[in-house]
Every structure is written in C-alpha cells, then in structure tokens.
Design an enzyme around this catalytic site. Structure first.
Site, mmCIF file in Angstrom:
data_model
loop_
_atom_site.group_PDB
_atom_site.id
_atom_site.type_symbol
_atom_site.label_atom_id
_atom_site.label_comp_id
_atom_site.label_asym_id
_atom_site.label_seq_id
_atom_site.Cartn_x
_atom_site.Cartn_y
_atom_site.Cartn_z
ATOM 1 N N SER A 89 0.840 -1.204 0.000
ATOM 2 C CA SER A 89 0.000 0.000 0.000
ATOM 3 C C SER A 89 0.876 1.254 0.000
ATOM 4 O O SER A 89 0.606 2.219 -0.725
ATOM 5 C CB SER A 89 -0.914 0.005 1.226
ATOM 6 O OG SER A 89 -1.687 -1.160 1.256
ATOM 7 N N ASP A 196 0.580 -8.502 -6.625
ATOM 8 C CA ASP A 196 0.194 -9.916 -6.656
ATOM 9 C C ASP A 196 0.853 -10.644 -7.819
ATOM 10 O O ASP A 196 0.410 -11.751 -8.179
ATOM 11 C CB ASP A 196 -1.338 -10.033 -6.798
ATOM 12 C CG ASP A 196 -2.069 -9.376 -5.643
ATOM 13 O OD1 ASP A 196 -1.443 -9.164 -4.596
ATOM 14 O OD2 ASP A 196 -3.263 -9.056 -5.807
ATOM 15 N N HIS A 222 2.053 -13.006 -0.185
ATOM 16 C CA HIS A 222 2.579 -12.706 -1.516
ATOM 17 C C HIS A 222 3.722 -13.641 -1.923
ATOM 18 O O HIS A 222 4.156 -14.474 -1.135
ATOM 19 C CB HIS A 222 2.957 -11.232 -1.587
ATOM 20 C CG HIS A 222 1.750 -10.348 -1.442
ATOM 21 N ND1 HIS A 222 1.202 -9.644 -2.490
ATOM 22 C CD2 HIS A 222 0.944 -10.125 -0.377
ATOM 23 C CE1 HIS A 222 0.120 -9.012 -2.068
ATOM 24 N NE2 HIS A 222 -0.056 -9.284 -0.783
HETATM 25 C C1 PLP Z 1 -3.205 -5.651 -5.898
HETATM 26 C C2 PLP Z 1 -2.758 -5.257 -4.536
HETATM 27 N N1 PLP Z 1 -2.200 -4.054 -4.359
HETATM 28 C C3 PLP Z 1 -1.775 -3.639 -3.146
HETATM 29 C C4 PLP Z 1 -1.880 -4.443 -2.048
HETATM 30 C C5 PLP Z 1 -1.428 -3.943 -0.708
HETATM 31 O O1 PLP Z 1 -0.308 -4.615 -0.215
HETATM 32 P P1 PLP Z 1 0.010 -4.553 1.367
HETATM 33 O O2 PLP Z 1 -0.931 -5.502 2.035
HETATM 34 O O3 PLP Z 1 1.435 -5.002 1.456
HETATM 35 O O4 PLP Z 1 -0.177 -3.163 1.796
HETATM 36 C C6 PLP Z 1 -2.457 -5.704 -2.177
HETATM 37 C C7 PLP Z 1 -2.585 -6.582 -1.000
HETATM 38 O O5 PLP Z 1 -2.711 -7.780 -1.085
HETATM 39 C C8 PLP Z 1 -2.910 -6.121 -3.444
HETATM 40 O O6 PLP Z 1 -3.487 -7.316 -3.613
#
Ligand code: PLP
Length: 440
Positions: A89, A196, A222
């Site tokens: 994020s 992903d 992931h």
């Molecule tokens: C497509 C996508 N973008 C961003 C994120 C965010 O990643 P994080 O959980 O490391 O903040 C995710 C989380 O799974 C995701 O699936």
C-alpha cells in the site's frame, strides 16, 4: 568484529539452523482436519538466520541487508531502480505521489485530474488517487482474465486524464501491451501494481517494466515475504529520486541513513524562502512520510529472493494441476480464469466464478468450504464503488460495471501457494464435486 563475537555468531547461526530443521518442516496433511489456507508464507533456515544476523548487527534501520535486497530484486526483475518500502500500500502511495511532484513540471498530476483504473480489485491501488484529490475513473473488467477490458479504455479518456493505474489481477497480467500503446498515444503515465504478480511476464518481459513506475507487496500472502514490506521500481532516474523523497520524509536530500553530505553541497544551496545555506538534510521538497523498512525485514526478503523463481514455478504448476482437475468434472458449474493472451502469469490465487446457471449460491459454497477447512477469499473489494468508504468519494464510471458486479457476486479464489500440493488439491476437488452433486 572480534574473534569471540564471530565465534558466538557462528554458534547462534548453527543453533538457528537446528531450530529451523525441527520446527519449520512441512506438516502432514490430514484430509478434513488440516486447514488448506488460501495463502501463506514459506520460510526456513535461511530467512531465520538472515533475520537473526540483522538483529545481531544492531543497525536496525535500513542497512546492509536492504542494500543487497534492493540490488538483487532489481536484477531479478531486470529494472534499474528498486526502493523498498514498508508495504504494498505504501508502494502504491509512493508511486502515485511521485507522479504529482512539481519537479515534473506540466506532466505532474494535479488535483482534479483523472486516473483510469478498475473497481474490481484491492482498495489501495486506488486510494492514493483519492487521497491526493485526483478522480478515479472506472471501466469494466473482462471475466476471463479478471483484468481491465482494454477495449473500454479509450472511451474513458478526456483532456483531464493523466494516468492509468492498474493491478495485474491475482498474478494474471493485464494486456499491458495494449495499455502501454494507449498511454503512449495519449501521453499518460502508467503505474503497474504488481503486488500480486512478482515474476509474471507479458510478451516475455516482466510485468512492471512496461509502465513508468511499478509496485510490489511482501506481505506473507505474496510471492515472497518479509512480514510487512513492499517495493517501488522504475527505470526512470527522475522518478526514482522523487519516489525516494516521498518515502524518506519528503526530504530533498538523498543521503542514506547514517550518512551526511552525499551531494557535497550540504550547506551551499538556496531553497524556497529558506535562508541561504540551510542544511540540505532538512530541506523538504515533498509532502512525504517515513515509509522505509527495517534491516530485519530486508534480511528476510533477501533470503526469500533466492527462492522466488522456485516459488513462482510451484504456484504456476499448482494452478495448472488444479485447473485441469476441476475442469474435468465441474465445467458446467464454474468458470476458471484464463491467462491473458501473450502472457505467463505468476498466479497469486486460483480464481473461480460460480456460473449463475449452476443454481447454487456462492455464499452457500463459501460456507461449505469454510466447514471443510478449505480457505477462500473474495476478489478483494469486488466492486470498490459499492464499499462503505466509497460513499461520497468523487469518481466517474464509464459504461456499465456489469462484470465488476458479477465478480463481486460470483467470484472467489482459493490457495495455490507453494506449500500446497496435489494431495491438497485432490481434497479440494472432491469437496467441490460433493457440493455441486457430481458423483463418480
Ligand atoms: C493488488 C494489490 N495491491 C496492493 C496491495 C497492498 O499490499 P500490502 O498488504 O502489502 O499493503 C495488495 C494486498 O494484497 C494487493 O493485492
């Protein structure tokens, strides 16, 4: 380090190895009793040793492990610059924010500008757009690949459109060849959310290397993990510098932690209306935050990188096995995603869409799977525009979001992560056959 300290470190490492051999071993699968998780981490001795060594270093913040991690990840992807951040994020926040920098002149995204994407996905692919004050514009997805329907993009472009920001859904690349062509034609930025999709390819080239800037997540679900973590990557040196600034408090200076005067002109410059010679270390060019990782996180990621290709191959082999197995008996009841033409996915999960004519409700199926200890997940937000937080959020929808709504109502995904194997999938297939009333 003294000889005594070296010896102690070696002893600790050897104990960690023994501990890993005792504790971090595959668990026996007992059908109906063992949980089949939708996702999970696969770590062992190498990750534990690296994390312990990073702790023993006592450096704690971003350090020698992170330096190696960023370099090795850049080599793996085949990209010039990688910046680690503390989540996927945060990676999306940094990547999008970089495109708003005044340093980009008239190409900088302004408040009120429009960014094209999809609503069937994860919220934090879209949230940085909203938070900045730009307008997300949604078009529908294609059910076969769960990615943007590229034929709908041009109709969504207006003079205000500045970028396209999309995720490669569940490791299946979107048609990035066509999307890039549209971006080039209309002078738009392209942000690829590869959170992903580490290792997925389009036309033989890694996803994330087509657009201007791209992102990864290293959360445990992931392809590789460091607990919490992510990365931003780009081939554009200016975007790299700007992204680094947003990641590192918004500062103008680019000294690594613990370093001073890397530019050689720390006290010789004039910025804004600050006094002449104001310390460059405390000049802030952007509205940033501290989104860096600790060296313990990087140490885990570094060990995971050695296994990244093995993990990707196993995920894809699992996907192929389960797809063939389920299509042999359940074709009348479910739809299974197809790899995008001209691509090699790096599957994150196994998406299934329940056919309306099957006569069963997805909710009943999800409850049944839950009872049988088969983990399932929805395709994240389903349709973002229908989420509670989206009420009052300014956005535009172009055309109808029919497939997005269908994804929200009929689609879910199950696990294919590397710790799962044919034994698990046989059980999954049998349970699904029982649910749909298919008997052999
Ligand atoms: C497509 C996508 N973008 C961003 C994120 C965010 O990643 P994080 O959980 O490391 O903040 C995710 C989380 O799974 C995701 O699936």
């Amino acid at each position: 380090m003294s000889i005594k300290a070296d010896e102690l470190r070696a002893q600790i490492n050897s104990l960690v190895k023994k501990y890993a051999a005792e504790v971090y071993v595959p668990k026996k699968f007992v059908a109906g009793e063992s949980v089949i998780p939708p996702s999970g981490k696969v770590i062992g001795s190498a990750e534990l040793e690296n994390m312990v060594n990073a702790s023993l270093d006592g450096w704690l913040t971003t350090g020698r492990f992170n330096e190696q991690f960023e370099k090795k990840l850049a080599e793996f992807i085949g990209v010039e610059f990688v910046l680690s951040v503390n989540s996927g994020s945060s990676a999306n926040l940094v990547a999008f924010s970089a495109l708003t920098s005044p340093k980009l002149g008239n190409r900088a995204i302004q408040k009120g500008d429009e960014i094209i994407g999809v609503a069937a996905g994860f919220p934090t692919t879209v949230n940085p757009i909203i938070q900045f004050g730009a307008i997300p514009v949604f078009v529908d997805v294609d059910m076969a690949t769960h990615n943007i329907d590229v034929d709908l993009i041009e109709a969504a472009i207006t003079p205000k459109t500045k970028a396209i920001m999309l995720a490669h859904t569940l490791g299946n690349p979107f048609n990035v060849g066509k999307v890039k062509e549209i971006c080039d034609k209309h002078n738009l930025w392209l942000v690829e959310d590869c959170c992903d999709a580490l290792g997925a390819k389009y036309a033989g080239k890694m996803v994330g290397t087509f657009g201007d800037i791209a992102t990864l997540s290293f959360y445990p679900a992931h392809h590789i993990t460091m607990g919490e973590g992510g990365a931003v990557f780009t081939n554009n040196p200016q975007l790299k510098m700007i992204a680094e600034s947003f990641r590192d408090w918004g500062r103008d200076c680019y000294c690594a932690p613990g370093c001073d005067d890397t530019c050689g002109n720390r006290f010789g410059q004039k910025f804004g209306s600050l006094p002449q010679g104001y310390d460059h270390k405390y000049v802030y060019a952007h509205l940033g935050y501290n989104l860096k990782i600790s060296d313990m996180q990087a140490a885990c990621g570094l060990a995971q990188l050695d296994r990244a290709q093995e993990f990707i191959d196993k995920r894809n082999a699992n996907y192929d096995y389960l797809r063939t197995r389920l299509l042999s008996t359940l074709n009348d009841f479910i739809e299974i995603a197809e790899p995008t033409l001209n691509s090699t996915p790096s599957w994150f999960g196994f998406p299934v869409t329940v056919k309306e004519e099957s006569g069963v409700s997805r909710l009943d199926l999800l409850k049944f799977l839950d009872q049988t200890k088969i983990g399932s997940r929805l395709l994240f937000a389903g349709n973002l525009t229908r989420q509670p937080y989206f009420e009052g959020v300014e956005h535009r929808v172009v055309g109808e979001l029919k497939n997005t709504d269908r994804t929200m109502c009929q689609t879910f995904w199950i696990g294919i992560y590397p710790a799962l194997n044919e034994e698990h999938f046989e059980f999954v297939a049998e349970q699904l056959e029982e649910f749909f009333g298919v008997n052999f």
